[in-house]
Design an enzyme around this catalytic site. Structure first.
Site, PDB file in Angstrom:
ATOM      1  CG  MET A  90      -1.752  -1.140   1.459  1.00  0.00           C
ATOM      2  SD  MET A  90      -2.827  -1.553   0.199  1.00  0.00           S
ATOM      3  CE  MET A  90      -3.841  -0.138  -0.231  1.00  0.00           C
TER       4      MET A  90
ATOM      5  CB  CYS B 112       6.061  -1.391   6.727  1.00  0.00           C
ATOM      6  SG  CYS B 112       5.418  -1.079   5.077  1.00  0.00           S
TER       7      CYS B 112
HETATM    8  C1  LIG Z   1      -3.317  -4.434   3.250  1.00  0.00           C
HETATM    9  C2  LIG Z   1      -2.464  -4.456   4.338  1.00  0.00           C
HETATM   10  C3  LIG Z   1      -1.908  -3.023   5.072  1.00  0.00           C
HETATM   11  C4  LIG Z   1      -1.221  -3.285   6.053  1.00  0.00           C
HETATM   12  N1  LIG Z   1      -0.462  -1.938   6.566  1.00  0.00           N
HETATM   13  C5  LIG Z   1      -0.030  -2.033   7.883  1.00  0.00           C
HETATM   14  C6  LIG Z   1       0.437  -1.035   8.382  1.00  0.00           C
HETATM   15  O1  LIG Z   1       0.256   0.228   7.957  1.00  0.00           O
HETATM   16  N2  LIG Z   1       1.126  -1.142   9.691  1.00  0.00           N
HETATM   17  C7  LIG Z   1       1.403  -2.214  10.127  1.00  0.00           C
HETATM   18  O2  LIG Z   1       1.962  -2.212  11.355  1.00  0.00           O
HETATM   19  N3  LIG Z   1       0.959  -3.465   9.633  1.00  0.00           N
HETATM   20  C8  LIG Z   1       0.347  -3.233   8.349  1.00  0.00           C
HETATM   21  N4  LIG Z   1       0.159  -4.612   7.868  1.00  0.00           N
HETATM   22  C9  LIG Z   1       0.502  -5.715   8.531  1.00  0.00           C
HETATM   23  C10 LIG Z   1      -0.849  -6.540   9.341  1.00  0.00           C
HETATM   24  O3  LIG Z   1      -1.100  -5.504  10.317  1.00  0.00           O
HETATM   25  C11 LIG Z   1      -0.341  -7.763   9.868  1.00  0.00           C
HETATM   26  O4  LIG Z   1       0.938  -7.644  10.691  1.00  0.00           O
HETATM   27  C12 LIG Z   1       0.035  -8.828   8.987  1.00  0.00           C
HETATM   28  O5  LIG Z   1      -0.913  -8.521   7.601  1.00  0.00           O
HETATM   29  C13 LIG Z   1      -0.257 -10.280   9.055  1.00  0.00           C
HETATM   30  O6  LIG Z   1      -1.284 -10.362   9.682  1.00  0.00           O
HETATM   31  P1  LIG Z   1      -2.793 -11.017   8.831  1.00  0.00           P
HETATM   32  O7  LIG Z   1      -1.986 -12.303   8.031  1.00  0.00           O
HETATM   33  O8  LIG Z   1      -3.646 -11.557   9.618  1.00  0.00           O
HETATM   34  O9  LIG Z   1      -3.169  -9.761   7.741  1.00  0.00           O
HETATM   35  C14 LIG Z   1      -0.774  -4.580   6.676  1.00  0.00           C
HETATM   36  C15 LIG Z   1      -1.256  -5.748   6.167  1.00  0.00           C
HETATM   37  C16 LIG Z   1      -2.166  -5.658   5.148  1.00  0.00           C
HETATM   38  C17 LIG Z   1      -2.740  -6.954   4.328  1.00  0.00           C
END
Ligand SMILES: Cc1cc2nc3c(=O)[nH]c(=O)nc-3n(C[C@H](O)[C@H](O)[C@H](O)COP(=O)(O)O)c2cc1C
Ligand SMILES: Cc1cc2nc3c(=O)[nH]c(=O)nc-3n(C[C@H](O)[C@H](O)[C@H](O)COP(=O)(O)OP(=O)(O)OC[C@H]3O[C@@H](n4cnc5c(N)ncnc54)[C@H](O)[C@@H]3O)c2cc1C
Ligand SMILES: Cc1cc2nc3c(=O)[nH]c(=O)nc-3n(C[C@H](O)[C@H](O)[C@H](O)COP(=O)(O)OP(=O)(O)OC[C@H]3O[C@@H](n4cnc5c(N)ncnc54)[C@H](O)[C@@H]3O)c2cc1C
Ligand SMILES: Cc1cc2nc3c(=O)[nH]c(=O)nc-3n(C[C@H](O)[C@H](O)[C@H](O)COP(=O)(O)O)c2cc1C
Ligand code: FES
Ligand code: FES
Lengths: 303, 257, 303, 257
Positions: free
Chosen positions: C71, C127
């Site tokens: 993103m 990130c």
């Molecule tokens: C579209 C998207 C945007 C994300 N943006 C952030 C963010 O801005 N800051 C952050 O710390 N993690 C961000 N993440 C990571 C998530 O918080 C999380 O750590 C990661 O996706 C793993 O968890 P999940 O498999 O449940 O999605 C983002 C993940 C996705 C998919």
């Protein structure tokens, strides 16, 4: 006329598909079978100085989309294994011997032993689940430089460094390997992982930690190969999650001059080599590639 | 898919062998095996010895984990993976089944299933001594002819299954033979069958680690027990130099049988 | 009596499920909706000092089993975003503000601005696809120590450090965060990844590199949480690939005192929180757990 | 699943709008949209304006990427994702369709499909001036009553669609209204419909990034365009304070419409 042969530094392979280390490559019969099913080379199970039984079962967690393994580097030791690669080598099968050790001296010792019967040496600097071995030493650039340099000064055949994805910046390690004199870098080994059975309330693998392979890690491998292609001048060999000719093409476009296939063999059988080669040829014809070389790194031109 | 199931019953077959029963809804064919994990003990391959809803595996204590399992050092639950492997299919109408030791656990379901298909089954069960014989009643009920041998003569005929089998094969006209037991025994039976031109199917054991055709630990000639076996035909076996001679250890080293 | 509430250091949350940063949490409406669907807390999109538009499309690759995103940390900047968290805070919604910056001073600046309306601060040190931010600074233990220390000395509310899996040893960074004074560590952020379209012959994401999330990274997250649980004394919060109550239990047994859910929301909708909470309660009843706390780390006893 | 397809034809609708046709075998419903990536240009949401085997999207050059697309700076292939979103379902027998500008691209398939179901369709198409009118013939053929308006009177009736619509709604008894166009226009139409107690469906635009309900860029009240839209009912719209007033920019900042 389409030619499938590829060059990996000074080596020529009949096609870009190799058997990845650790998968059906601890016995003469299996490696021969895979060579016969079309592989451009077979990379052996990683071999150490003495016999290792590996970890007790369970050693694999098999899920949709990925596999986690912690075999624990079982192998009969180099002296015993030599007999196997000698036989393969006598039959003109291209064998790349994968070795693991704790330090440059031991790596060199192993490489020298294997040299006579090997097409190249692959240094396992990346196994994510063995104490004092693999990724534990392979995530430090100085170590990698020293080990590669030591092995290079011991043998004349090409030396490939197999890298771990469990690292902040794979290019740092790739550059260390290149500076140490590696003829190629291989990326990636498995990704550190664990599965816990909530009914049994403990990690499934007897070693607790394992390495993830298969379909799910392809994007991790692609990112590593793409990065390495921009960071080193030596050839990059791609591995991780390859199941189809499209995956091979994706790795090549990312920058891999050839690839290795492991886990997919469990899902699709050894004939996968044959199948992918056939489909790759059709693909190349349709897309007017005369040689796999023409695909290497094209994603960087537009990327 | 690995799954966890509760142990329903543990039956003692003899002082070194137990049968563990548990629910599993998957369909199992005679001769197939599970990878069974008995936490905190190892995971090992075991043939399915009871079919239906309440399935079972029969374990003989021969080494590190099996001895602990037989001693009962198992928890309340086990984890199952599989069923894996190919299975016994009936060839012809007149079938000879030969089991040595705990090998009966691998072919008992085939005997029962062939019998229920109305085939003519002759079964030979052999063991070192009376104490080690298991599944006698089940085998007897499902066999048209039933013969027991013990090495020491403590029950049934004194001697080896192979000798009895050789005699029977010469006398009767069997269409096929199925066998499971010590590999040396199976090697002899396969040789006899090939000489007599009778189809033979033998269930082979090698060290199983992954059970999915990836680790090479179960290599057997150009085959892998987990993918191409555990049941092999006489035609396959005659081309496998290792059969009856060599196996691999945990490190992949070759070991004389 | 089953109680779902959990403690994360000095905080009490009504249940262990939180919305992960970056997923439906850039607007007041979405965060309120997710709070109403049952989340124990909502973690905001990572917010910086000034507005950022993020990367151009394509920004996601959506595959079976995983998602890759880049993103580019779009956000309206802290001054604008304050209005949103103020409104949420006024409605007694537990908001954890995630922030990103290049150095300790900027992190502290943001934390101070957000403090008044936040239940806690989550530092995005992880990130994987933003130059000079996230994992680029978060893979260095000294940086992490300095940033956490700086933020801790600036605000009184709890500070959580969110860690990257793209590292040789996550515990090294976890320990640095703990020594810097972090109240909890959060693992994991996405895994560095790339997808190349072989027909278009270039990386799909406009930023080329992205981060993998979803089902496929669960074993990577479990391994990190398990490791951290053995390495630090502060609470560990688990995130990565959670889709079901079983996944929540697996993370808790690995050592997580609470969890965050992101990608699964795209697959199952915001009602996932509700669904998992219901199922978790049934599971706890059947397995005689009175509080989620009793599950935390049990895989270490047997493991 | 993102997939790549070859551009078959590019038709110019007017000097600022083109229609791109390509094969795609997935089933698309009227009002649904694709995420279309025109490498080396961005990926953007576009309504499906032609259905069947040779589908089409119609692009108006209004900003960075759309202008480049309309200028023809596209390659031979595009990548498609979707179709996404809900779709227009006919409510009642007498339907009024109101399109402003390129909005006709989003409702033309609904007009055609409702017409082929034998419903009574009245269509009002509006644009600033004659040059900007598109799909006139297609709309005309599929409408029982067909009215064109231009702001400057260069074609059809001079004035705004909203005024014509208001008059028609007062005169005839429509069962429902569908609309797509500038949000200010749609807001007025929705207000009129709600007042007149007629079901109304409007297709709303917000910035689309992920299209799978994860990034929050398309937030619209408690809804998301990609998951809950793009088509919303009058009942939903009357509770969304942003409707006709605010949208979000790329950074999530609020922007006055
Ligand atoms: C579209 C998207 C945007 C994300 N943006 C952030 C963010 O801005 N800051 C952050 O710390 N993690 C961000 N993440 C990571 C998530 O918080 C999380 O750590 C990661 O996706 C793993 O968890 P999940 O498999 O449940 O999605 C983002 C993940 C996705 C998919
Ligand atoms: C397809 C198949 C079906 C089997 N069915 C049965 C059965 O129904 N009942 C039964 O009692 N036994 C069965 N066995 C054998 C059983 O798996 C072994 O006896 C058991 O694994 C030994 O474990 P251990 O830890 O006690 O042995 P260890 O002490 O580790 O070693 C003793 C010997 O057992 C064998 N062995 C050890 N581990 C394995 C392993 N993972 N896979 C295969 N062999 C191993 C080796 O030959 C080894 O030398 C079967 C084996 C196979 C391959
Ligand atoms: C469901 C839906 C269906 C659409 N159907 C059509 C159609 O059939 N024909 C057509 O010409 N247009 C359609 N649009 C609008 C079209 O997507 C935008 O005009 C286009 O994205 C603008 O891109 P740009 O780079 O030229 O704009 P920019 O120069 O980047 O910005 C100009 C304006 O365009 C809008 N915009 C920019 N990017 C996006 C985006 N990713 N998603 C949505 N809006 C954006 C914003 O309001 C922005 O202020 C549709 C939009 C949506 C949401
Ligand atoms: C069961 C198994 C054993 C492995 N053993 C080794 C090994 O001994 N040495 C090594 O360098 N890599 C080993 N690997 C890693 C593979 O060579 C390969 O790098 C990795 O699995 C990713 O490729 P894949 O997804 O095609 O399997 C092993 C992988 C598996 C699945
Ligand atoms: S058990 Fe691993 S290959 Fe058969
Ligand atoms: S476009 Fe991302 S939530 Fe709708």
């Amino acid at each position: 006329m389409i030619k499938l042969s590829v060059e990996v530094a000074s080596l020529t392979l009949r096609n870009p598909l190799m058997l990845a280390s650790g998968v059906l490559d601890e016995s003469y019969e299996s490696m021969k079978k895979i060579w016969n099913s079309g592989a451009g080379a077979v990379i052996t199970k990683s071999i150490g100085k003495t016999a290792r039984a590996g970890y007790p079962n369970p050693v694999v967690v098999n899920e949709d989309g990925y596999l986690i393994n912690a075999m624990g580097l079982p192998n009969p030791g180099i002296d015993d294994f030599i007999n196997i690669i000698e036989k393969l080598n006598n039959e003109k099968i291209k064998v790349i011997t994968s070795i693991f050790a704790e330090n440059g001296d031991d790596f060199s010792y192993l490489a020298k032993k294997a040299e006579q019967y090997s097409t190249a040496i692959e240094l396992n600097l990346s196994c994510p689940h063995a104490k004092g071995l693999g990724a534990e030493i392979g995530s430090n650039a100085d170590n990698v430089y020293d080990i590669v340099k030591s092995v290079k000064s011991s043998v004349k055949i090409p030396v490939w460094a197999k890298l771990t994805p469990n690292i902040a910046d794979v290019s740092e390690i790739g550059i260390a390997a290149e500076e140490g004199g590696a003829d190629a870098v291989v990326a990636i080994n498995t990704v550190r992982a664990m599965a816990i059975d909530i009914k049994i309330k403990k990690p499934v693998l007897s070693n607790r930690y394992g390495g993830m392979s298969g379909k799910a890690i392809k994007p991790v491998g692609i990112a590593a190969v793409y990065k390495l292609y921009e960071s080193v001048k030596i050839p990059v060999i791609g591995v991780g999650g390859i199941e189809s000719f499209e995956d091979v093409v994706e790795y090549m476009m990312a920058g891999a001059c050839s690839v290795e296939i492991g886990t997919a063999i469990a899902r699709f059988g050894v004939n996968l080599f044959n199948k992918i080669l056939t489909e790759l040829q059709i693909y190349m014809k349709e897309n007017e590639y005369d040689s796999p070389r023409e695909m290497v790194g094209v994603a960087h031109i537009n990327g | 898919m690995r799954r966890v199931t509760v142990i329903e019953t543990v039956e003692r077959e003899n002082n070194n062998t137990i049968t563990v029963r548990f629910r599993d809804d998957l369909c199992v064919m005679p001769g197939q095996f599970y990878m069974v994990w008995f936490p905190p003990i190892n995971e090992i391959p075991l043939s399915v010895s009871y079919n239906g809803k309440l399935k079972g595996v029969t374990v003989k204590g021969i080494g590190k984990s099996t001895k602990k399992i037989v001693e009962g050092a198992v928890g309340d639950v086990i984890s199952l993976d599989g069923p894996y492997g190919n299975y016994f299919k009936p060839y012809g109408n007149k079938i000879l089944a030969i089991a040595g030791g705990v090998g009966i656990a691998s072919i008992i379901l085939a005997i029962e299933s062939f019998h229920s298909m109305g085939l003519d089954i002759t079964t030979i069960i052999g063991a070192k001594k009376y104490d080690e014989l298991i599944f006698m009643e089940r085998a007897n009920i499902s066999s048209d002819t039933f013969i027991v041998t013990t090495d020491d003569g403590s029950y049934g005929e004194k001697g080896f299954t192979v000798n009895i089998a050789e005699k029977l094969i010469a006398e009767k006209k069997f269409d096929s033979i199925i066998t499971c037991g010590p590999e040396i025994m199976m090697k002899k039976i396969v040789d006899i069958s090939l000489k007599s031109n009778i189809k033979v199917y033998a269930s082979i054991e090698r060290i199983m680690k992954c059970a999915i055709g990836i680790c090479d630990s179960c290599v057997f000639g150009a085959y892998h027990i987990c993918m191409d076996g555990p049941i092999f035909t006489g035609e396959q076996l005659k081309d496998i130099p290792d059969f009856g001679k060599w196996k691999h250890g945990f490190s992949g080293e070759k070991i004389k049988l």
